[in-house]
Write a protein that holds these residues in place. Structure first.
Motif, PDB file in Angstrom:
ATOM      1  N   ASP A 123       0.849  -1.181   0.000  1.00 22.08           N
ATOM      2  CA  ASP A 123       0.000   0.000   0.000  1.00 22.08           C
ATOM      3  C   ASP A 123       0.892   1.242   0.000  1.00 22.08           C
ATOM      4  O   ASP A 123       1.934   1.265   0.666  1.00 22.08           O
ATOM      5  CB  ASP A 123      -0.888   0.046   1.246  1.00 22.08           C
ATOM      6  N   VAL A 124       0.467   2.276  -0.704  1.00 20.11           N
ATOM      7  CA  VAL A 124       1.284   3.487  -0.771  1.00 20.11           C
ATOM      8  C   VAL A 124       1.447   4.136   0.602  1.00 20.11           C
ATOM      9  O   VAL A 124       2.439   4.821   0.854  1.00 20.11           O
ATOM     10  CB  VAL A 124       0.675   4.503  -1.759  1.00 20.11           C
ATOM     11  N   ASP A 125       0.487   3.913   1.490  1.00 18.50           N
ATOM     12  CA  ASP A 125       0.533   4.566   2.796  1.00 18.50           C
ATOM     13  C   ASP A 125       0.850   3.594   3.931  1.00 18.50           C
ATOM     14  O   ASP A 125       0.477   3.827   5.079  1.00 18.50           O
ATOM     15  CB  ASP A 125      -0.782   5.285   3.076  1.00 18.50           C
ATOM     16  N   MET A 126       1.538   2.481   3.624  1.00 21.87           N
ATOM     17  CA  MET A 126       1.896   1.550   4.694  1.00 21.87           C
ATOM     18  C   MET A 126       2.787   2.241   5.720  1.00 21.87           C
ATOM     19  O   MET A 126       3.481   3.215   5.415  1.00 21.87           O
ATOM     20  CB  MET A 126       2.595   0.310   4.131  1.00 21.87           C
ATOM     21  N   GLY A 133       6.071  -7.204   4.168  1.00 18.24           N
ATOM     22  CA  GLY A 133       5.934  -8.601   4.547  1.00 18.24           C
ATOM     23  C   GLY A 133       5.607  -8.787   6.012  1.00 18.24           C
ATOM     24  O   GLY A 133       5.137  -9.852   6.418  1.00 18.24           O
ATOM     25  N   ALA A 134       5.856  -7.754   6.819  1.00 16.67           N
ATOM     26  CA  ALA A 134       5.624  -7.861   8.256  1.00 16.67           C
ATOM     27  C   ALA A 134       4.220  -7.430   8.659  1.00 16.67           C
ATOM     28  O   ALA A 134       3.795  -7.684   9.794  1.00 16.67           O
ATOM     29  CB  ALA A 134       6.649  -7.030   9.019  1.00 16.67           C
ATOM     30  N   ASP A 135       3.498  -6.772   7.732  1.00 21.76           N
ATOM     31  CA  ASP A 135       2.132  -6.350   8.040  1.00 21.76           C
ATOM     32  C   ASP A 135       1.180  -6.908   6.992  1.00 21.76           C
ATOM     33  O   ASP A 135       1.585  -7.632   6.087  1.00 21.76           O
ATOM     34  CB  ASP A 135       2.040  -4.825   8.118  1.00 21.76           C
ATOM     35  N   ASP A 136      -0.110  -6.566   7.125  1.00 16.66           N
ATOM     36  CA  ASP A 136      -1.100  -7.091   6.171  1.00 16.66           C
ATOM     37  C   ASP A 136      -1.406  -6.129   5.041  1.00 16.66           C
ATOM     38  O   ASP A 136      -2.365  -6.304   4.320  1.00 16.66           O
ATOM     39  CB  ASP A 136      -2.394  -7.468   6.904  1.00 16.66           C
ATOM     40  N   ALA A 176      -7.700  -9.084 -10.577  1.00 19.34           N
ATOM     41  CA  ALA A 176      -7.751 -10.484 -10.150  1.00 19.34           C
ATOM     42  C   ALA A 176      -7.198 -10.669  -8.743  1.00 19.34           C
ATOM     43  O   ALA A 176      -7.255 -11.775  -8.195  1.00 19.34           O
ATOM     44  CB  ALA A 176      -6.978 -11.357 -11.134  1.00 19.34           C
ATOM     45  N   GLN A 177      -6.625  -9.583  -8.160  1.00 14.94           N
ATOM     46  CA  GLN A 177      -6.078  -9.628  -6.805  1.00 14.94           C
ATOM     47  C   GLN A 177      -4.973 -10.694  -6.683  1.00 14.94           C
ATOM     48  O   GLN A 177      -4.976 -11.521  -5.777  1.00 14.94           O
ATOM     49  CB  GLN A 177      -7.188  -9.917  -5.792  1.00 14.94           C
ATOM     50  N   ASP A 196      -5.217  -8.793  -1.287  1.00 14.92           N
ATOM     51  CA  ASP A 196      -6.419  -8.128  -0.778  1.00 14.92           C
ATOM     52  C   ASP A 196      -6.249  -6.631  -0.946  1.00 14.92           C
ATOM     53  O   ASP A 196      -6.220  -5.877   0.022  1.00 14.92           O
ATOM     54  CB  ASP A 196      -6.630  -8.507   0.695  1.00 14.92           C
ATOM     55  N   PHE A 197      -6.083  -6.186  -2.202  1.00 16.46           N
ATOM     56  CA  PHE A 197      -5.863  -4.766  -2.466  1.00 16.46           C
ATOM     57  C   PHE A 197      -7.104  -3.954  -2.118  1.00 16.46           C
ATOM     58  O   PHE A 197      -8.217  -4.326  -2.491  1.00 16.46           O
ATOM     59  CB  PHE A 197      -5.518  -4.535  -3.936  1.00 16.46           C
TER      60      PHE A 197
END
Length: 224
Positions: A123-126, A133-136, A176-177, A196-197
């Motif tokens: 995500d651009v705002d992670m 890889g450490a978050d969802d 298609a995720q 899960d975009f």
């Protein structure tokens, strides 16, 4: 005014003579958009990106026109790195400068002297205090200890059938995720992550040694 007979005896009309073939019309529209400074994406060609320096952790240095990233054991002194809320603070991560919100996109990564790295999208705002890889909110393929794994929310799953190639491909299928790891020699999908975009995502990279060089703006290979 009556129109003359066209091909096959079908009456033609003045407005018909003004109509342009669709292909030519599309080229003219693209030409006009470029003249106005609007980016035009060519059919089948994926995103073209560079690495965003303002997101790069202080241990990372960009090179070759911001398309490559190398790890430095010491890295840059934090005091010498421009303060930026978009910079990763805890982990050796860098994001690309172009977000994806739709379509199928393919890029490749050349691995040089690296035994531990992660490649994928985020995500651009992670969170800039986290690692991909450490978050969802990031989806990655990780290579460490001569083994490949998928990684999401700090959970790993092993990947079989691939060693340590010099170059790998990534195929992102937004609608298609899916995020696919591609064997560039066999031109085949090695493994697929079901994602899960929820919004824009960007190519993302992390490494703890060596170098990664990105190759973007590529067409999706035939058969993928």
């Amino acid at each position: 005014m009556a129109g003359s007979l066209g091909w096959g005896g079908v009456p033609s009309h003045p407005w018909r003579k003004m109509a342009l073939p669709f292909g030519r019309c599309l080229r003219l529209c693209s030409w006009g958009a470029k003249r106005l400074g609007i980016a035009v994406t060519e059919a089948r060609r994926g995103i073209s990106f560079k690495l965003e320096e303002k997101t790069a952790h202080s241990s990372l240095a960009l090179f070759r026109g911001d398309t490559g990233v190398k790890y430095g054991l010491v890295g840059l002194e934090p005091s010498k790195v421009a303060l930026n809320v978009e910079r990763f603070r805890e982990w050796a991560v860098v994001l690309a400068d172009t977000a994806v919100t739709s379509g199928r996109h393919y890029w490749e990564v050349t691995v040089k002297r690296s035994q531990q790295f992660r490649i994928g999208v985020a995500d651009v705002d992670m969170s800039r205090d986290s690692c991909i890889g450490a978050d969802d909110r990031s989806w990655v393929f990780t290579y460490a200890q001569r083994k490949w794994h998928t990684m999401l929310a700090n959970e790993k799953a092993p990947i079989e059938g691939i060693g340590q190639p010099e170059k790998v491909g990534l195929l992102l299928e937004y609608e298609a995720q899916k995020l696919n790891l591609v064997d560039v020699n066999q031109v085949s999908v090695v493994h697929t992550i079901q994602t899960d975009f929820r919004g824009p995502v960007v190519p993302a990279f992390a490494l703890w040694d060596g170098e990664l060089l990105t190759h973007s703006g590529l067409e999706v290979p035939e058969g993928l």
